[in-house]
Enzyme design. Structure first.
Site, short mmCIF file in Angstrom:
data_model
loop_
_atom_site.label_atom_id
_atom_site.label_comp_id
_atom_site.label_asym_id
_atom_site.label_seq_id
_atom_site.Cartn_x
_atom_site.Cartn_y
_atom_site.Cartn_z
N TRP A 69 -10.63 38.82 -16.89
CA TRP A 69 -10.94 37.43 -17.20
C TRP A 69 -12.38 37.10 -16.78
O TRP A 69 -13.06 36.32 -17.45
CB TRP A 69 -9.97 36.49 -16.47
CG TRP A 69 -10.23 35.03 -16.75
CD1 TRP A 69 -9.69 34.26 -17.74
CD2 TRP A 69 -11.11 34.16 -16.01
NE1 TRP A 69 -10.17 32.98 -17.67
CE2 TRP A 69 -11.05 32.89 -16.62
CE3 TRP A 69 -11.94 34.33 -14.90
CZ2 TRP A 69 -11.77 31.80 -16.15
CZ3 TRP A 69 -12.67 33.25 -14.44
CH2 TRP A 69 -12.57 32.01 -15.07
N HIS A 70 -12.85 37.72 -15.69
CA HIS A 70 -14.19 37.41 -15.18
C HIS A 70 -15.29 38.00 -16.04
O HIS A 70 -16.44 37.56 -15.96
CB HIS A 70 -14.32 37.93 -13.74
CG HIS A 70 -13.54 37.13 -12.75
ND1 HIS A 70 -12.19 37.35 -12.51
CD2 HIS A 70 -13.89 36.10 -11.94
CE1 HIS A 70 -11.77 36.50 -11.59
NE2 HIS A 70 -12.77 35.74 -11.23
#
Length: 229
Positions: free
Chosen positions: A170-171
């Site tokens: 997600w990052h």
């Protein structure tokens, strides 16, 4: 962040809102606090972190450790600062958003850390990835009457690593982000094993909690977080 849930956010859009002076003041105060984190803490820490890691071959281990600490506070200042500004702006317009950070560096274990760090993301991953996968695999293990170790692997290890794989991804779309997530997945698995081990020990033979043991736990947790960053 904060990554808001529709059940909390959408009803507020349809509710009639009027300007409230005290909410506007609280919102502006929250924005200023966020700006302080971003400009004073994050930007100044970034200056030293970049200086050290852009020339890492010129420094010894203790200096690199100092750079890692600066980088950790840079991330916190950036991330929580932006979240605070979002909270403040929302409050000025009568929109209540959830807190996204609750003093995560005071956490006494890695599980508590993820309950205090980027709360909206960690609860989203927990509810929509970890719980469904864990429930599905636990049912499979129970229906097939598997032993304790296979049950642990299916109900905790695999769901945890799966959830934190996506937490890392997600990052950003990079293997270093995936590695960051998997490191924390391993942390959580080890913590769960530790808790199971502690529960086996009789209450009267356990080390009593005190300010010293809490402080040591905070140092260990913070060090683990710095290593992952």
């Amino acid at each position: 962040g904060p990554i808001e849930r529709a059940t909390n956010l959408l009803p507020q859009f349809y509710k009639k809102r009027t300007f409230e002076y005290h909410k506007a003041i609280d919102g502006m105060r929250q924005i200023l606090w966020g700006l302080f984190k971003k400009i004073v803490i994050a930007d100044n820490c970034a200056e030293y972190a970049n200086l050290i890691f852009n020339n890492y071959q010129d420094y010894n281990g203790s200096t690199l450790l100092l750079g890692a600490i600066f980088f950790t506070f840079q991330i916190y200042g950036d991330f929580s600062g932006y979240s605070d500004m979002a909270l403040g702006l929302g409050l000025m317009f009568g929109i209540a958003l959830p807190f996204n950070f609750l003093s995560p560096f005071k956490s006494k274990n890695i599980s508590e850390f993820w309950r205090c760090w980027h709360i909206s993301l960690s609860t989203f991953i927990r509810d929509y990835l970890y719980f469904p996968v864990s429930l599905l695999l636990t049912r499979y293990a129970m229906n097939n009457k598997l032993g304790h170790i296979p049950l642990f692997i299916l109900s905790i290890f695999i769901p945890t690593m799966f959830a934190f794989f996506w937490m890392g991804l997600w990052h950003g779309a990079g293997w270093h982000f995936v590695l960051f997530g998997l490191i924390h997945g391993i942390y959580i698995v080890v913590y769960n094993i530790w808790i199971k081990f502690i529960n086996i020990i009789p209450q009267n033979k356990r080390i009593k909690k005190s300010n010293i043991t809490d402080f040591i736990s905070q140092i260990i947790t913070f060090s683990a977080v710095i290593f992952s960053f």
